[in-house]
Design a protein around this motif. Structure first.
Motif, PDB file in Angstrom:
ATOM      1  N   ILE A 117       0.837  -1.201   0.000  1.00  0.00           N
ATOM      2  CA  ILE A 117       0.000   0.000   0.000  1.00  0.00           C
ATOM      3  C   ILE A 117       0.868   1.246   0.000  1.00  0.00           C
ATOM      4  CG2 ILE A 117      -1.579   1.334   1.471  1.00  0.00           C
ATOM      5  CD1 ILE A 117      -2.868  -1.401   2.208  1.00  0.00           C
ATOM      6  N   ALA A 118       1.884   1.265   0.846  1.00  0.00           N
ATOM      7  CA  ALA A 118       2.797   2.411   0.883  1.00  0.00           C
ATOM      8  C   ALA A 118       3.524   2.558  -0.445  1.00  0.00           C
ATOM      9  CB  ALA A 118       3.801   2.245   2.024  1.00  0.00           C
ATOM     10  N   PHE A 119       3.966   1.443  -1.028  1.00  0.00           N
ATOM     11  CA  PHE A 119       4.641   1.487  -2.324  1.00  0.00           C
ATOM     12  C   PHE A 119       3.712   2.028  -3.410  1.00  0.00           C
ATOM     13  CE2 PHE A 119       5.753  -0.660  -6.340  1.00  0.00           C
ATOM     14  CZ  PHE A 119       7.005  -0.086  -6.534  1.00  0.00           C
ATOM     15  N   GLY A 120       2.465   1.602  -3.395  1.00  0.00           N
ATOM     16  CA  GLY A 120       1.497   2.099  -4.376  1.00  0.00           C
ATOM     17  C   GLY A 120       1.270   3.590  -4.264  1.00  0.00           C
ATOM     18  N   LEU A 121       1.208   4.092  -3.032  1.00  0.00           N
ATOM     19  CA  LEU A 121       1.043   5.536  -2.851  1.00  0.00           C
ATOM     20  C   LEU A 121       2.272   6.305  -3.307  1.00  0.00           C
ATOM     21  CD1 LEU A 121      -0.798   5.747   0.580  1.00  0.00           C
ATOM     22  CD2 LEU A 121      -1.702   6.290  -1.679  1.00  0.00           C
ATOM     23  N   ILE A 122       3.449   5.782  -2.989  1.00  0.00           N
ATOM     24  CA  ILE A 122       4.682   6.456  -3.400  1.00  0.00           C
ATOM     25  C   ILE A 122       4.783   6.501  -4.920  1.00  0.00           C
ATOM     26  CG2 ILE A 122       7.202   6.240  -3.414  1.00  0.00           C
ATOM     27  CD1 ILE A 122       6.947   5.174  -0.522  1.00  0.00           C
ATOM     28  N   VAL A 123       4.492   5.394  -5.576  1.00  0.00           N
ATOM     29  CA  VAL A 123       4.560   5.356  -7.038  1.00  0.00           C
ATOM     30  C   VAL A 123       3.538   6.298  -7.654  1.00  0.00           C
ATOM     31  CG1 VAL A 123       4.146   3.874  -9.043  1.00  0.00           C
ATOM     32  CG2 VAL A 123       5.556   3.060  -7.180  1.00  0.00           C
ATOM     33  N   SER A 124       2.350   6.344  -7.087  1.00  0.00           N
ATOM     34  CA  SER A 124       1.314   7.230  -7.629  1.00  0.00           C
ATOM     35  C   SER A 124       1.703   8.696  -7.506  1.00  0.00           C
ATOM     36  CB  SER A 124      -0.016   6.996  -6.912  1.00  0.00           C
ATOM     37  OG  SER A 124      -0.494   5.710  -7.189  1.00  0.00           O
ATOM     38  N   PHE A 125       2.306   9.058  -6.374  1.00  0.00           N
ATOM     39  CA  PHE A 125       2.668  10.457  -6.180  1.00  0.00           C
ATOM     40  C   PHE A 125       3.916  10.858  -6.949  1.00  0.00           C
ATOM     41  CE2 PHE A 125       0.037  10.505  -2.230  1.00  0.00           C
ATOM     42  CZ  PHE A 125      -0.768  11.559  -2.631  1.00  0.00           C
ATOM     43  N   THR A 126       4.876   9.962  -7.087  1.00  0.00           N
ATOM     44  CA  THR A 126       6.132  10.353  -7.721  1.00  0.00           C
ATOM     45  C   THR A 126       6.083  10.243  -9.235  1.00  0.00           C
ATOM     46  OG1 THR A 126       7.020   8.120  -7.413  1.00  0.00           O
ATOM     47  CG2 THR A 126       7.536   9.764  -5.728  1.00  0.00           C
ATOM     48  N   SER A 127       5.585   9.137  -9.766  1.00  0.00           N
ATOM     49  CA  SER A 127       5.602   8.986 -11.215  1.00  0.00           C
ATOM     50  C   SER A 127       4.236   9.191 -11.838  1.00  0.00           C
ATOM     51  CB  SER A 127       6.135   7.599 -11.595  1.00  0.00           C
ATOM     52  OG  SER A 127       5.215   6.615 -11.198  1.00  0.00           O
ATOM     53  N   GLY A 128       3.191   9.035 -11.058  1.00  0.00           N
ATOM     54  CA  GLY A 128       1.846   9.210 -11.593  1.00  0.00           C
ATOM     55  C   GLY A 128       1.467   8.119 -12.574  1.00  0.00           C
ATOM     56  N   GLY A 129       2.194   7.020 -12.560  1.00  0.00           N
ATOM     57  CA  GLY A 129       1.923   5.931 -13.489  1.00  0.00           C
ATOM     58  C   GLY A 129       0.660   5.178 -13.138  1.00  0.00           C
TER      59      GLY A 129
END
Length: 112
Positions: free
Chosen positions: A30-42
């Motif tokens: 969950i934390a990884f998904g949030l980080i990826v969403s905020f940083t790369s927006g992929g």
């Protein structure tokens, strides 16, 4: 008779431990998904989906509090990743709609 009861309690302890580990893995995803969403927006719904799967397994193995919490947060992260990839989150660029500035003319199949 006592040995059977002893093995059942040990097996239940292993199941609870495995359930807690799966719930922890779910929270890391969950934390990884949030980080990826905020940083790369992929378009990152995969961590949310994997968090849901780990949460369901954790619940099935006996984690009655952390399992449903992991499932709910996994669904939220999956939808957030999808919304971020579509540009629905303010401040994040849509990644599914990024086209090059100069689109070369497409050749048609007809003889020009």
């Amino acid at each position: 008779m006592d040995n059977r009861e002893d093995t059942k309690s040990k097996s239940g302890g292993h199941r609870k431990g495995t359930a807690r580990v799966l719930a922890a893995v779910s929270f890391v995803l969950i934390a990884f998904g949030l980080i990826v969403s905020f940083t790369s927006g992929g378009a990152s719904i995969v961590p949310g989906f994997l968090a849901i799967v780990c949460g369901v397994l954790a619940y099935a193995l006996g984690s009655n509090r952390l399992g449903p919490l992991a499932i709910a947060l996994g669904v939220i992260v999956a939808f957030f990743g999808l919304a971020a990839s579509q540009g629905l989150v303010p401040g994040l660029q849509a990644t599914d709609h990024s086209y090059p500035e100069n689109i070369p003319e497409q050749q048609s199949g007809e003889g020009n």
